[in-house]
Design a protein around this motif. Structure first.
Motif, short mmCIF file in Angstrom:
data_model
loop_
_atom_site.label_atom_id
_atom_site.label_comp_id
_atom_site.label_asym_id
_atom_site.label_seq_id
_atom_site.Cartn_x
_atom_site.Cartn_y
_atom_site.Cartn_z
N LEU A 79 22.14 18.13 43.86
CA LEU A 79 20.85 18.76 43.62
C LEU A 79 20.93 19.56 42.33
O LEU A 79 21.79 20.44 42.19
N VAL A 80 20.04 19.26 41.37
CA VAL A 80 20.07 19.89 40.05
C VAL A 80 18.76 20.62 39.82
O VAL A 80 17.68 20.02 39.91
N GLY A 81 18.83 21.92 39.55
CA GLY A 81 17.60 22.66 39.29
C GLY A 81 17.87 24.12 39.01
O GLY A 81 18.99 24.62 39.20
N PRO A 82 16.85 24.85 38.54
CA PRO A 82 17.01 26.27 38.23
C PRO A 82 17.31 27.10 39.47
O PRO A 82 17.13 26.63 40.59
N PRO A 83 17.76 28.33 39.29
CA PRO A 83 18.01 29.20 40.45
C PRO A 83 16.73 29.44 41.25
O PRO A 83 15.63 29.52 40.70
#
Length: 514
Positions: free
Chosen positions: A230-234
């Protein structure tokens, strides 16, 4: 001269080889020697056994005592040999009948007062005894042996079919059990109460608002036993999704539950009966070493990936892990096993887990964020993403973008779909896979992919074009096929259509490192 023979078990990984405990009493100056490649814990049993026998109001013989733990080339560790050594001394000195010792195996640590303490690995030892009992009966070599352990270990050991387990609280209770009076026999242990059906307790997917694509990816991962990144901002819900993932998985079969519990029983914390048939969820900190992940030590113990066997291993902030640590995941992700080799022994541990990982797209975390600017230079982003090697990324089936959400949707949007509803679709897809090939789609071999993943002509052209354009390896190509097969199973379709393949391709594009 007197001789007594008893049986116990050692631990080598998840295997529990048989150990013969031979006790010989001879005339001469009083002495107490233990031979047979015993480590410090076993050698220290001399003092525990002496005190336990005396404090149980029994006689400790003032003779030359020799204890042999055979086979001599198998390392022996732990205090589990205290009980059989003490019983061997009592039997060799005529205080306990020799008759009947062959009918049981014994394991337990003794306190100085003679109380019996639990030991680790009781379930693994019972599994080994169960296999040996089945082999003995098949060969006509005599009746099955029972297993005498501490009362705290008895419920988990009694889970094994074909093994009668007796729970003891002290050395005196075991002596009475071996004696001629039936009224003093130990009580037969009852297995743990199995959890019947129902939805697993824990966090629910309905807590995750929005993130439709990421939720869909979690459903596909659960349906086909795929790994996911899973790749994404905080703050976009990556950890929430991972923590709720286990609730989407099918219930463990009895064999899966026993194998998982046996691995747990090898640790110092031991197996907790309250977690029987609960899929393990492990989330080690990013400072964990390679040994903490795969296991190790002079007496090899399982690491985090084996403790996650039949469950979920979640690595948050994936690039923050040392690269050498991450590389040790490559072989277990492919083989489902870990082999730890040491100078004197080699141990195998199972490691069939579902791998879920999460990371930010850049060091500051806000690359591509709609409202917060990213402060990272292209070189910094490149170095950050390059902490993950290409071969490791190749082995992660789903690479999913989890974008930042609108505050209104995140706070006031409708609740997500409950885990129980998603789980029903996952169960249906798993049932299709089990009937078709006898395993989840993620475990398909190359030949099985050709057999069970037929492509419509348009889907084949789409997949070949994507492979050429995105420069995929052969491994990535086959993993996309497996994902498309799972998507088709969730839809109840047989030939893989362009829509199935197109969706599968999207799950390989969230992160691209040069």
């Amino acid at each position: 001269m007197s001789l007594a023979l008893l049986r116990s078990r050692a631990l080598t990984g998840l295997e529990a080889p048989l150990v013969s405990v031979e006790v010989h009493l001879a005339n001469g100056l009083p002495a107490f020697n233990i031979v047979g490649l015993a480590d410090t814990e076993v050698r220290e049993s001399r003092e525990r056994v002496r005190a336990a026998i005396l404090n149980s109001q029994l006689e400790f013989p003032s003779r030359r005592i020799t204890v042999n733990l055979a086979p001599a080339d198998l390392p022996k560790e732990s205090g589990r040999f205290d009980l059989p050594i003490a019983l061997g001394i009592l039997a060799a000195s005529g205080q306990v009948p020799l008759d009947g010792l062959d009918a049981s195996e014994f394991a337990g640590e003794l306190s100085l007062s003679g109380e019996l303490r639990p030991v680790r690995g009781a379930l693994a030892m019972a599994m080994g005894l169960g296999r040996d009992n089945a082999a003995r009966q098949a060969a006509g070599e005599g009746p099955a042996r029972s297993f005498v352990v501490a009362a705290e270990n008895a419920p988990e050991a009694a889970l094994i079919d074909g093994v009668t387990v007796y729970a003891a609280r002290s050395l005196l209770e075991v002596c009475a059990h071996l004696g001629p009076l039936p009224a003093d026999r130990l009580a037969r242990a009852q297995p743990l109460v199995e959890i019947a059906g129902g939805d697993p307790a824990g966090p629910d997917m309905r807590d995750v608002r929005g993130q439709a694509q990421a939720r869909r990816a979690m459903e596909i991962a659960a349906a086909g036993q795929h790994s996911a990144l899973l790749v994404g901002p905080p703050g976009t819900g990556k950890s929430m999704l991972a923590q709720r993932f286990a609730g989407l998985l099918p219930p463990m079969t009895l064999d899966e539950a026993l194998e998982s519990a046996a691995v747990q029983s090898l640790t110092a914390a031991g197996f907790h009966p309250a977690r029987w048939r609960e899929r393990p969820y492990r989330s080690p900190h990013h400072t964990a070493s390679a040994a903490a992940l795969v296991g190790g030590g002079s007496n090899p113990r399982p690491g985090e990936i084996s403790l996650a066997h039949q469950g979920v291993l979640f690595l948050d902030e994936l690039p923050e892990f040392d690269r050498k640590v991450l590389e040790v995941l490559r072989e277990p992700l492919e083989s489902g096993r870990v082999t730890i080799s040491r100078a004197m022994r080699q141990a195998d541990f199972p490691a069939r887990f579902q791998f879920i990982a999460a990371m930010n797209p850049c060091p500051c975390g806000y690359q591509g964020h709609p409202s917060r600017p990213c402060r990272c230079t292209p070189d910094q982003v490149l170095r950050y993403q390059s902490r993950l090697s290409g071969p490791l990324l190749d082995r992660i089936d789903l690479q999913v973008e989890v974008p930042a959400q609108d505050h209104q949707e995140m706070l006031d949007g409708p609740p997500g779909e409950p885990s129980a509803d998603v789980r029903q679709r996952v169960l249906a897809a798993r049932a299709v896979q089990q009937a078709r090939q006898g395993k989840p789609n993620a475990a398909l071999s190359g030949r099985e992919i050709d057999e069970h993943c037929p492509l419509a002509p348009e889907a084949q052209a789409l997949l070949r074009g994507a492979m050429a354009k995105l420069a995929w390896s052969a491994r990535a190509y086959f993993r996309v096929l497996k994902i498309a097969r799972t998507i088709a199973d969730l839809a109840g379709a047989e030939p893989l259509q362009p829509s199935h393949v197109g969706e599968a391709i999207q799950y390989r594009r969230a992160l691209r490192t040069p």
